[in-house]
Design an enzyme around this catalytic site. Structure first.
Site, short mmCIF file in Angstrom:
data_model
loop_
_atom_site.label_atom_id
_atom_site.label_comp_id
_atom_site.label_asym_id
_atom_site.label_seq_id
_atom_site.Cartn_x
_atom_site.Cartn_y
_atom_site.Cartn_z
N ASP A 253 0.85 -1.19 0.00
CA ASP A 253 0.00 0.00 0.00
C ASP A 253 0.88 1.23 0.00
O ASP A 253 2.12 1.14 -0.05
CB ASP A 253 -0.96 0.00 1.20
CG ASP A 253 -2.32 0.57 0.82
OD1 ASP A 253 -2.38 1.77 0.48
OD2 ASP A 253 -3.32 -0.18 0.84
N HIS B 248 -2.55 2.94 -4.76
CA HIS B 248 -2.03 2.47 -3.47
C HIS B 248 -0.58 1.99 -3.61
O HIS B 248 -0.19 0.96 -3.06
CB HIS B 248 -2.90 1.34 -2.91
CG HIS B 248 -4.23 1.80 -2.40
ND1 HIS B 248 -4.38 2.43 -1.20
CD2 HIS B 248 -5.47 1.71 -2.93
CE1 HIS B 248 -5.68 2.72 -1.00
NE2 HIS B 248 -6.36 2.30 -2.04
N GLU C 168 -9.78 2.24 -5.38
CA GLU C 168 -9.42 3.60 -4.98
C GLU C 168 -8.20 4.14 -5.74
O GLU C 168 -7.23 4.60 -5.14
CB GLU C 168 -9.16 3.65 -3.47
CG GLU C 168 -10.37 3.25 -2.63
CD GLU C 168 -10.07 3.23 -1.15
OE1 GLU C 168 -10.98 3.53 -0.36
OE2 GLU C 168 -8.91 2.90 -0.78
#
Length: 533
Positions: free
Chosen positions: A183, A254, A317
């Site tokens: 991440d 990420h 995301e």
């Protein structure tokens, strides 16, 4: 010592069928475990369980007359789950029968719960006798995927804790451990051809204190990564318990930790540090052949270290901000014939998907992969934003694991009281989990598209194993029943009652669970502050 039949009444998850009979089987000096061939993996696991309880029980051939606990495998019926099993306890003999190796592993864990909590400790100083209540159990799972997700990127977790979590997952008849390995805030596995990922990407200079938007940091470097030997040990430990480890490499967003080591893979080329705040970084992989080559190399390594069938590519995301502002990204979208840069993620993910499939893997992604161009129908979708996103994925032809944040995000608060430890937000009570039904309702015939359920443990606000345990249990215990027990057998009130007894098992296993009535004094947050554990 608790009544052995009371322990059967407190099994979690609740078996599909359980009928108690008078009498008990006693483990003693004459007890021996009988097993042959593939059954011996489960037999040795049971041997170790009984050994910690103070009884060194030999493992002999299944046909040995000395065998008083017999483990065997029978071929499953064509429509039978490999995890199905039966247990028959008589006063002189215990028989565990599995449809396959997996079913026998589940049977051992059910028998483990039938032992007194004192027998679950690492050592039984009193060497109390073990009495198992006589009963007949016939059991199989409702869903084939019953998972727990652990984010080791936001906060690195020691290997010893991952092994402990696997043991607890097995106790609850869960069968998947999903490891979120990368991440913005950390990269947690070694990629030999990109050594900077471990040397630079695995460490951040400090960590934000409190919720995003704050300006106070702890000033303490945080990090770590797993060697290939570490990961192979985790995989092997899981396999002994018939648990599959699913690795996740989050792409194409990420990735700030990776870009801290290799900024040339990004859209700006500017130097970056590993992210010290929570939230989502705008720094994502560039839509270039160089970035694709990086992704393929990482997938090659992950596929070799993790032999299971699944490989999670993230896909959640991913901001398009830098792609919109990058002339090179806009030009690449035009060259590829895409309608806009919004479709670059689908192109990138489809390309990496094809590579993973060529290595014999089935790809998993978060539910955003269905958006903006989608993914091939063989992609397993994890519906995290809502049940409706799961429905949309199924209508697009995907199998789905239901993990909506409203019911399965165990980094959410467990109660509204302000003495709970700091959490990301939200509210998921044990009663919410116990009452949840993952099957969608509606006119569509989507039978069989829901493979199962999974509980998520994101660790922005869970910096230690103790903090993870507090947020996981007993909510993960309740989710295990959601995933295992037939819908017609489920009973929310009964589950909460059984959890009261089940927590004594977790106590014996040194789990920092949250009591049903609320946190213990040393688990509480500061007044209004909700501090970290």
């Amino acid at each position: 010592m608790p009544d052995p039949h009371d322990l059967i009444d407190a099994l979690v998850p609740l078996p599909a069928m359980c009928r108690q009979r008078p009498g008990v089987f006693r483990v003693g000096a004459s007890t021996a475990i009988g097993a042959d061939g593939a059954s011996r993996t489960a037999a040795w696991l049971l041997h170790d369980i009984l050994g910690r309880a103070g009884f060194r029980v030999p493992v002999v051939a299944e046909s040995d007359p000395a065998a008083t606990i017999v483990l065997s495998i029978r071929p499953a019926a064509t429509d039978g789950s490999p995890e199905g099993y039966e247990i028959a306890v008589e006063d002189h003999l215990v028989r565990l029968t599995g449809n396959a190796v997996e079913g026998l592993a589940r049977a051992v864990q059910t028998l483990r719960q039938m032992l007194a909590p004192a027998a679950l400790r690492q050592a039984n100083g009193a060497v109390e006798p073990i009495a198992i209540g006589c009963c007949d159990i016939a059991d199989s799972p409702r869903y084939s995927w019953r998972g727990v997700h652990l984010d080791v990127a936001r906060h690195f977790m020691p290997k010893s804790f991952i092994l402990k979590l696997l043991d607890l997952a097995a106790l609850h008849r869960l069968n998947v451990l999903h490891l979120h390995l990368t991440d913005d805030q950390g990269w947690r596995l070694d990629i030999p051809s990109f050594p900077g990922l471990a040397e630079i990407g695995s460490w951040r200079a400090e960590t934000l204190i409190g919720h995003n938007g704050g300006s106070e940091f702890d000033g303490t470097p945080h990090g770590g990564y797993y060697t290939h030997d570490d990961l192979r040990e985790i995989v092997a430990y899981a396999a002994q318990r018939s648990i599959t480890v699913v690795p996740e490499i989050d792409l194409p967003g990420h990735v700030q930790a990776a870009l801290a080591a290799y900024p040339e893979l990004g859209n700006t080329g500017r130097p970056l540090g590993v992210r010290t705040r929570w939230g989502i970084s705008d720094d994502v992989l560039a839509p270039t052949e160089q970035a694709l080559a990086f992704a393929r190399t990482v997938v090659d390594v992950v596929a070799e270290v993790f032999p299971g069938p699944w490989l999670h590519l993230g896909g959640d995301e991913c901001p398009r901000t830098q792609w919109h502002s990058s002339p090179k990204a806009r030009s690449r979208a035009e060259q590829l014939g895409l309608s806009s840069v919004e479709d670059l993620q689908s192109w990138f993910m489809r390309t990496v998907h094809a590579h993973a499939v060529s290595l014999g893997k089935r790809v998993v992604g978060w539910d955003e992969v269905v958006d903006d161009g989608g993914m091939p129908a063989d992609t397993l979708v994890m519906a995290w934003r809502s049940m409706n996103h799961g429905l949309a994925a199924m209508r697009a032809g995907h199998d789905v694991v239901m993990c909506p944040k409203q019911r399965t995000y165990f980094d959410y608060y467990q109660a509204e009281e302000t003495d709970e430890p700091l959490a990301i937000g939200g509210l998921t009570r044990i009663e919410d989990v116990a009452a949840w039904d993952p099957d969608p309702t509606g006119p569509d015939d989507l039978t069989g598209r829901v493979l199962g359920v999974q509980g998520q443990l994101w660790t922005e606000y869970l910096p230690t194993p103790e903090a993870v345990e507090y947020m996981a249990f007993p909510r993960l215990s309740a989710l295990a029943e959601v995933g295992w027990t037939p819908a017609a057998r489920r009973d929310q009130a009964g589950l909460v009652r059984r959890l009261g007894a089940h927590l004594r098992r977790l106590e014996a296993l040194d789990v920092n669970y949250r009591p049903l009535e609320g946190p213990r004094p040393w688990q509480r947050g500061g007044t209004g502050a909700r501090r970290r554990i």
